[in-house]
Design a protein around this motif. Structure first.
Motif, PDB file in Angstrom:
ATOM      1  N   ALA A  13       0.953  -1.343  -0.031  1.00 20.66           N
ATOM      2  CA  ALA A  13      -0.169   0.024  -0.026  1.00 20.66           C
ATOM      3  C   ALA A  13       1.033   1.324  -0.112  1.00 20.66           C
ATOM      4  N   LEU A  16       2.526   1.629  -3.451  1.00 15.30           N
ATOM      5  CA  LEU A  16       1.405   2.341  -4.230  1.00 15.30           C
ATOM      6  C   LEU A  16       1.327   3.650  -4.183  1.00 15.30           C
ATOM      7  N   ILE A  17       1.164   4.162  -3.073  1.00 17.05           N
ATOM      8  CA  ILE A  17       0.940   5.573  -2.567  1.00 17.05           C
ATOM      9  C   ILE A  17       1.989   6.345  -3.256  1.00 17.05           C
ATOM     10  N   VAL A  20       1.929   6.268  -6.958  1.00 18.53           N
ATOM     11  CA  VAL A  20       0.772   7.192  -7.553  1.00 18.53           C
ATOM     12  C   VAL A  20       0.884   8.620  -7.548  1.00 18.53           C
ATOM     13  N   MET A  69      -3.471   6.326 -12.556  1.00 16.53           N
ATOM     14  CA  MET A  69      -3.442   6.399 -11.177  1.00 16.53           C
ATOM     15  C   MET A  69      -4.738   5.697 -10.577  1.00 16.53           C
ATOM     16  N   MET A  70      -5.829   5.919 -11.204  1.00 17.89           N
ATOM     17  CA  MET A  70      -7.028   5.099 -10.860  1.00 17.89           C
ATOM     18  C   MET A  70      -6.976   3.654 -11.100  1.00 17.89           C
ATOM     19  N   SER A  72      -4.188   1.577 -11.358  1.00 18.88           N
ATOM     20  CA  SER A  72      -3.231   1.341 -10.227  1.00 18.88           C
ATOM     21  C   SER A  72      -3.987   0.888  -8.806  1.00 18.88           C
ATOM     22  N   MET A  73      -4.850   2.109  -8.505  1.00 19.65           N
ATOM     23  CA  MET A  73      -5.554   1.843  -7.125  1.00 19.65           C
ATOM     24  C   MET A  73      -6.697   0.798  -7.102  1.00 19.65           C
ATOM     25  N   VAL A  74      -7.461   0.627  -8.378  1.00 12.55           N
ATOM     26  CA  VAL A  74      -8.484  -0.295  -8.569  1.00 12.55           C
ATOM     27  C   VAL A  74      -7.840  -1.531  -8.457  1.00 12.55           C
ATOM     28  N   PHE A  76      -5.153  -2.763  -6.866  1.00 15.21           N
ATOM     29  CA  PHE A  76      -4.737  -2.849  -5.838  1.00 15.21           C
ATOM     30  C   PHE A  76      -5.686  -3.434  -4.778  1.00 15.21           C
ATOM     31  N   MET A  77      -6.930  -2.697  -4.812  1.00 10.56           N
ATOM     32  CA  MET A  77      -8.179  -2.967  -4.004  1.00 10.56           C
ATOM     33  C   MET A  77      -8.715  -4.244  -4.578  1.00 10.56           C
TER      34      MET A  77
END
Length: 90
Positions: A13, A16-17, A20, A69-70, A72-74, A76-77
């Motif tokens: 996490a 990823l932060i 991003v 960015m979106m 990458s976050m999606v 990960f989730m």
């Protein structure tokens, strides 16, 4: 859930932060540096001069890098939720 699993999840996490946020921060840094050099060369000492160009460039960077960015976050989730049963202790 073990300490190693939590540590791995937190490490992923945080990485990823950083990954991003990095493009936006670099754009802001570069624009600020360029404007500071311009202010030094022209002897303009107006503090608000950097505000508008930085906002415009950061917004443009968000438009350009936003989908990446979106995604990458999606991703990960999605990986967290798909392995949710591993994290639940019985």
């Amino acid at each position: 859930m073990t300490v190693d699993a939590v540590s791995e999840m937190v490490r992923e996490a945080l990485f990823l932060i950083i990954r991003v946020a990095l493009p936006i921060l670099l754009v802001s840094l570069c624009v600020g540096l360029i404007i500071s050099i311009f202010q030094t060369v022209t002897s303009i000492q107006e503090q608000t001069l950097t505000f508008v160009p930085k906002i415009i460039c950061v917004f443009t960077a968000l438009v350009i890098f936003g989908p990446w960015m979106m995604n990458s976050m999606v991703e990960f989730m999605t990986s967290l939720w798909s392995t949710f049963s591993v994290y639940v202790h019985r």
